[in-house]
Motif scaffolding. Structure first.
Motif, short mmCIF file in Angstrom:
data_model
loop_
_atom_site.label_atom_id
_atom_site.label_comp_id
_atom_site.label_asym_id
_atom_site.label_seq_id
_atom_site.Cartn_x
_atom_site.Cartn_y
_atom_site.Cartn_z
N THR A 139 0.84 -1.20 0.00
CA THR A 139 0.00 0.00 0.00
C THR A 139 0.86 1.24 0.00
N LEU A 140 0.35 2.27 -0.62
CA LEU A 140 0.93 3.61 -0.57
C LEU A 140 -0.16 4.52 -0.03
N LYS A 141 0.15 5.19 1.07
CA LYS A 141 -0.86 6.01 1.74
C LYS A 141 -0.43 7.48 1.73
N ILE A 142 -1.37 8.34 1.49
CA ILE A 142 -1.13 9.78 1.55
C ILE A 142 -2.12 10.36 2.57
N GLN A 143 -1.58 10.98 3.60
CA GLN A 143 -2.42 11.54 4.65
C GLN A 143 -1.74 12.74 5.29
N PRO A 144 -2.29 13.93 5.18
CA PRO A 144 -3.46 14.30 4.38
C PRO A 144 -3.09 14.58 2.94
N SER A 145 -4.01 14.36 2.05
CA SER A 145 -3.73 14.60 0.63
C SER A 145 -3.82 16.10 0.29
N GLU A 146 -3.09 16.50 -0.74
CA GLU A 146 -3.08 17.88 -1.21
C GLU A 146 -3.24 17.88 -2.74
N PRO A 147 -3.72 18.97 -3.30
CA PRO A 147 -3.91 19.03 -4.77
C PRO A 147 -2.64 18.70 -5.54
N ARG A 148 -1.48 19.07 -5.02
CA ARG A 148 -0.23 18.80 -5.74
C ARG A 148 0.14 17.31 -5.77
N ASP A 149 -0.62 16.50 -5.04
CA ASP A 149 -0.40 15.05 -5.09
C ASP A 149 -1.09 14.42 -6.29
N SER A 150 -1.89 15.19 -7.00
CA SER A 150 -2.59 14.67 -8.18
C SER A 150 -1.57 14.18 -9.20
N ALA A 151 -1.72 12.93 -9.61
CA ALA A 151 -0.74 12.28 -10.49
C ALA A 151 -1.25 10.89 -10.81
N VAL A 152 -0.51 10.19 -11.66
CA VAL A 152 -0.73 8.76 -11.85
C VAL A 152 0.33 8.02 -11.05
N TYR A 153 -0.11 7.12 -10.21
CA TYR A 153 0.79 6.34 -9.37
C TYR A 153 0.88 4.92 -9.93
N PHE A 154 2.10 4.50 -10.24
CA PHE A 154 2.33 3.17 -10.77
C PHE A 154 3.04 2.32 -9.74
N CYS A 155 2.66 1.08 -9.73
CA CYS A 155 3.37 0.05 -8.99
C CYS A 155 4.03 -0.85 -10.03
N ALA A 156 5.24 -1.31 -9.76
CA ALA A 156 5.94 -2.21 -10.66
C ALA A 156 6.62 -3.29 -9.84
N SER A 157 6.82 -4.44 -10.45
CA SER A 157 7.55 -5.50 -9.76
C SER A 157 8.57 -6.13 -10.70
N SER A 158 9.55 -6.76 -10.09
CA SER A 158 10.58 -7.45 -10.87
C SER A 158 11.15 -8.57 -10.03
N SER A 159 11.93 -9.42 -10.67
CA SER A 159 12.51 -10.55 -9.96
C SER A 159 13.99 -10.64 -10.23
N THR A 160 14.70 -11.26 -9.33
CA THR A 160 16.10 -11.60 -9.61
C THR A 160 16.08 -12.77 -10.57
N GLY A 161 17.17 -12.93 -11.29
CA GLY A 161 17.19 -14.01 -12.27
C GLY A 161 17.35 -13.48 -13.68
N PRO A 162 17.03 -14.30 -14.68
CA PRO A 162 17.31 -13.93 -16.08
C PRO A 162 16.66 -12.63 -16.54
N ARG A 163 15.51 -12.29 -16.00
CA ARG A 163 14.81 -11.08 -16.45
C ARG A 163 14.85 -10.00 -15.38
N THR A 164 15.91 -9.99 -14.60
CA THR A 164 15.99 -9.07 -13.48
C THR A 164 15.99 -7.61 -13.90
N ASN A 165 16.36 -7.33 -15.15
CA ASN A 165 16.43 -5.95 -15.60
C ASN A 165 15.09 -5.43 -16.08
N GLU A 166 14.08 -6.25 -16.09
CA GLU A 166 12.78 -5.85 -16.60
C GLU A 166 11.82 -5.61 -15.46
N GLN A 167 11.27 -4.41 -15.40
CA GLN A 167 10.24 -4.10 -14.44
C GLN A 167 8.88 -4.17 -15.13
#
Lengths: 108, 115
Positions: free
Chosen positions: B76-104
């Motif tokens: 989770t990502l929590k914003i408290q209290p929120s403000e108008p300047r927090d307006s944005a697109v928030y992305f989550c990404a994941s990756s793994s160690t191993g052969p494709r470790t450079n790819e998110q």
């Protein structure tokens, strides 16, 4: 500090070849990645270069020169669907630092 | 695989309210990243986790932002209290160690609007 520079916008026609350059300044450099993002979509991985030279994946190729702190993404046989933003990103250890992106517009 | 899942996809809230964004990484991935994207600042890394442990939170803008990863399949990502300047697109990404470790692998994002 760290910085990445890439052109803000590039235009081309279908079937053409376009090159998007990226120069960077950073410490702890591991490699250079490229991501594509369509409007309203999420970034998707295109390529990663850790060593100097050219990596080819289908119509897309990516190049890196570590000594020049420079890389580029080469897109061949452009298609309308290639219209998107393209981001270079420096890998520092486990994390990526993204450039500001290049918006590519492909015209028929 | 379903890919990275984020919820909600859109959130509109009023200034001062608490906002909680959620992310389910790809199963088996041991890295999770939270990014924020705006026209002015581009794509910024806020924080990332490795094996559920926060490794680097230097991109978190201020104390109003907090992130947790209680287990390998949820963050989770929590914003408290929120403000108008927090307006944005928030992305989550994941990756793994191993052969494709450079790819998110990025989720679809949460578009946050703070009025």
């Amino acid at each position: 500090g760290q910085s990445l520079e890439q052109p803000s916008e590039v235009t081309a026609v279908e079937g053409a070849i376009v090159q998007i350059n990226c120069t960077y300044q950073t410490s702890g450099f591991y490699g250079l990645s490229w991501y594509q993002q369509h409007d309203g979509g999420a970034p998707t991985f295109l390529s990663y270069n850790a060593l100097d030279g050219l990596e080819e994946t289908g119509r897309f190729s990516s190049f890196l020169s570590r000594s020049d702190s420079y890389g580029y993404l080469l897109l061949q046989e452009l298609q309308m669907k290639d219209s998107a933003s393209y981001f270079c990103a420096v890998r520092r250890a486990d994390k990526l630092i993204f450039g500001t992106g290049t918006r590519l517009q492909v015209f028929p | 695989d379903a890919g990275v899942i984020q919820s909600p996809r859109h959130e509109v809230t009023e200034m001062g309210q608490e906002v909680t964004l959620r992310c389910k990484p790809i199963s088996g991935h041991d890295y999770l990243f939270w990014y924020r994207q705006t026209m002015m600042r581009g794509l910024e890394l806020l924080i990332y986790f490795n094996n559920n442990v926060p490794i680097d939170d230097s991109g978190m803008p201020e104390d109003r932002f907090s992130a947790k990863m209680p287990n390998a399949s949820f963050s989770t990502l929590k914003i408290q209290p929120s403000e108008p300047r927090d307006s944005a697109v928030y992305f989550c990404a994941s990756s793994s160690t191993g052969p494709r470790t450079n790819e998110q692998f990025f989720g679809p994002g949460t578009r946050l609007t703070v009025l």
